[in-house]
Design a protein around this motif. Structure first.
Motif, PDB file in Angstrom:
ATOM      1  N   LYS A   1      -3.959  -7.136  -6.787  1.00  0.00           N
ATOM      2  CA  LYS A   1      -3.974  -6.901  -5.346  1.00  0.00           C
ATOM      3  C   LYS A   1      -5.067  -7.750  -4.707  1.00  0.00           C
ATOM      4  O   LYS A   1      -6.048  -8.110  -5.367  1.00  0.00           O
ATOM      5  CB  LYS A   1      -4.252  -5.426  -5.036  1.00  0.00           C
ATOM      6  N   PRO A   2      -4.927  -8.107  -3.415  1.00  0.00           N
ATOM      7  CA  PRO A   2      -5.991  -8.834  -2.728  1.00  0.00           C
ATOM      8  C   PRO A   2      -7.319  -8.086  -2.858  1.00  0.00           C
ATOM      9  O   PRO A   2      -7.379  -6.877  -2.678  1.00  0.00           O
ATOM     10  CB  PRO A   2      -5.507  -8.865  -1.273  1.00  0.00           C
ATOM     11  N   GLY A   3      -8.359  -8.831  -3.228  1.00  0.00           N
ATOM     12  CA  GLY A   3      -9.673  -8.226  -3.406  1.00  0.00           C
ATOM     13  C   GLY A   3     -10.003  -7.904  -4.848  1.00  0.00           C
ATOM     14  O   GLY A   3     -11.171  -7.664  -5.185  1.00  0.00           O
ATOM     15  N   ASP A   4      -8.991  -7.895  -5.738  1.00  0.00           N
ATOM     16  CA  ASP A   4      -9.239  -7.616  -7.152  1.00  0.00           C
ATOM     17  C   ASP A   4      -9.980  -8.778  -7.807  1.00  0.00           C
ATOM     18  O   ASP A   4      -9.764  -9.953  -7.467  1.00  0.00           O
ATOM     19  CB  ASP A   4      -7.920  -7.399  -7.896  1.00  0.00           C
ATOM     20  N   LYS A   5     -10.814  -8.460  -8.776  1.00  0.00           N
ATOM     21  CA  LYS A   5     -11.455  -9.496  -9.588  1.00  0.00           C
ATOM     22  C   LYS A   5     -10.543  -9.820 -10.758  1.00  0.00           C
ATOM     23  O   LYS A   5     -10.011  -8.929 -11.420  1.00  0.00           O
ATOM     24  CB  LYS A   5     -12.817  -9.009 -10.094  1.00  0.00           C
TER      25      LYS A   5
ATOM     26  N   LYS B   1      -9.983 -16.819  -4.065  1.00  0.00           N
ATOM     27  CA  LYS B   1     -10.938 -17.107  -3.004  1.00  0.00           C
ATOM     28  C   LYS B   1     -11.653 -18.416  -3.308  1.00  0.00           C
ATOM     29  O   LYS B   1     -12.170 -18.639  -4.402  1.00  0.00           O
ATOM     30  CB  LYS B   1     -11.953 -15.977  -2.875  1.00  0.00           C
TER      31      LYS B   1
ATOM     32  N   VAL C   1     -11.989 -13.891  -7.304  1.00  0.00           N
ATOM     33  CA  VAL C   1     -11.491 -12.799  -6.471  1.00  0.00           C
ATOM     34  C   VAL C   1     -10.141 -13.217  -5.883  1.00  0.00           C
ATOM     35  O   VAL C   1     -10.017 -14.303  -5.307  1.00  0.00           O
ATOM     36  CB  VAL C   1     -12.479 -12.456  -5.326  1.00  0.00           C
TER      37      VAL C   1
ATOM     38  N   GLN D   1      -7.397 -13.530  -3.290  1.00  0.00           N
ATOM     39  CA  GLN D   1      -7.421 -13.478  -1.832  1.00  0.00           C
ATOM     40  C   GLN D   1      -6.050 -13.145  -1.260  1.00  0.00           C
ATOM     41  O   GLN D   1      -5.919 -12.322  -0.372  1.00  0.00           O
ATOM     42  CB  GLN D   1      -7.911 -14.815  -1.267  1.00  0.00           C
ATOM     43  N   HIS D   2      -5.001 -13.804  -1.770  1.00  0.00           N
ATOM     44  CA  HIS D   2      -3.641 -13.556  -1.296  1.00  0.00           C
ATOM     45  C   HIS D   2      -2.715 -13.426  -2.504  1.00  0.00           C
ATOM     46  O   HIS D   2      -2.847 -14.178  -3.469  1.00  0.00           O
ATOM     47  CB  HIS D   2      -3.137 -14.700  -0.406  1.00  0.00           C
TER      48      HIS D   2
ATOM     49  N   GLU E   1       0.849  -1.186   0.000  1.00  0.00           N
ATOM     50  CA  GLU E   1       0.000   0.000   0.000  1.00  0.00           C
ATOM     51  C   GLU E   1       0.885   1.235   0.000  1.00  0.00           C
ATOM     52  O   GLU E   1       1.690   1.434   0.899  1.00  0.00           O
ATOM     53  CB  GLU E   1      -0.902   0.000   1.246  1.00  0.00           C
TER      54      GLU E   1
END
Length: 202
Positions: free
Chosen positions: A159-163, A188, A172, A174-175, A85
């Motif tokens: 990035k984590p959370g990206d589709k 995920k 998605v 996750q890591h 970040e």
């Protein structure tokens, strides 16, 4: 010249070690640690002149605090940062401490190589105490032309959370992990890790 590399990811430590060795620095002058507590304990005795550290924003001892503690015993210590970040306030804090760069994760070997090489070149020009050593080391390395890190195509930034799209389906992330010279992603609901090069942003 001694270097301290502090990152929880073994792949990042390997990247940095190989890169510094490719510039001609001796293996015994490069210390790698996975956390800031270990880095502080070993760094106080090792007395590095240059630290490349993860931000460690959630650790009791952050990367910036580690740098400040080590700088107390090594006033000329140089700083470079890695972080998943990178916000304007991060860049402001890093700039205030004189950091050579803040490199956003995930990054490629070429991106790390460019950032570190630029920092070393800047240091060779601006730091009288280290100028001769850096200049001679880098000159002899260029003459020997010993590439260690192969050129690689740019990896997609996930990035984590990206589709992401994988095998025709949207998942998605996750890591995101750097390991053994590559970036892999755990999706995920999926147990296996997928090389980032096989994913596309969705």
């Amino acid at each position: 010249m001694k270097f301290l590399v502090v990152d929880p990811l073994a792949g990042v430590q390997t990247f940095a070690r190989q890169l510094l060795q490719s510039h001609g620095f001796a293996p015994e002058h490069i210390l790698c640690c996975a956390d800031t507590d270990t880095a502080l304990a070993q760094g106080l005795a090792f007395k590095p002149q240059f630290i490349i550290t993860d931000w460690f924003g959630k650790s009791t001892l952050s990367g910036l605090q580690l740098f400040q503690r080590l700088r107390d015993v090594q006033p000329t210590l140089q700083l470079s940062l890695l972080s998943f970040e990178v916000k304007p306030e991060h860049e402001f804090e890093a700039e205030a401490l004189g950091a050579h760069f803040v490199l956003k994760k995930p990054f490629t070997a070429d991106q790390l190589k460019t950032a570190v090489t630029r920092a070393l070149n800047t240091l060779a020009k601006t730091s009288p105490d280290l100028h001769r050593e850096l200049r001679d080391t880098m000159r002899s390395t260029r003459a020997a032309a010993r590439p260690v890190l192969p050129a690689r195509p740019p990896e997609p930034v996930i990035k984590p959370g990206d589709k992401v799209r994988y095998q025709g389906h949207v998942h998605v992330a996750q890591h995101v992990i750097h390991r053994q010279g590559e970036t892999v992603v755990q999706l995920k609901g999926q147990p296996a890790f997928v090389p980032v090069t096989k994913l596309q942003p969705a």
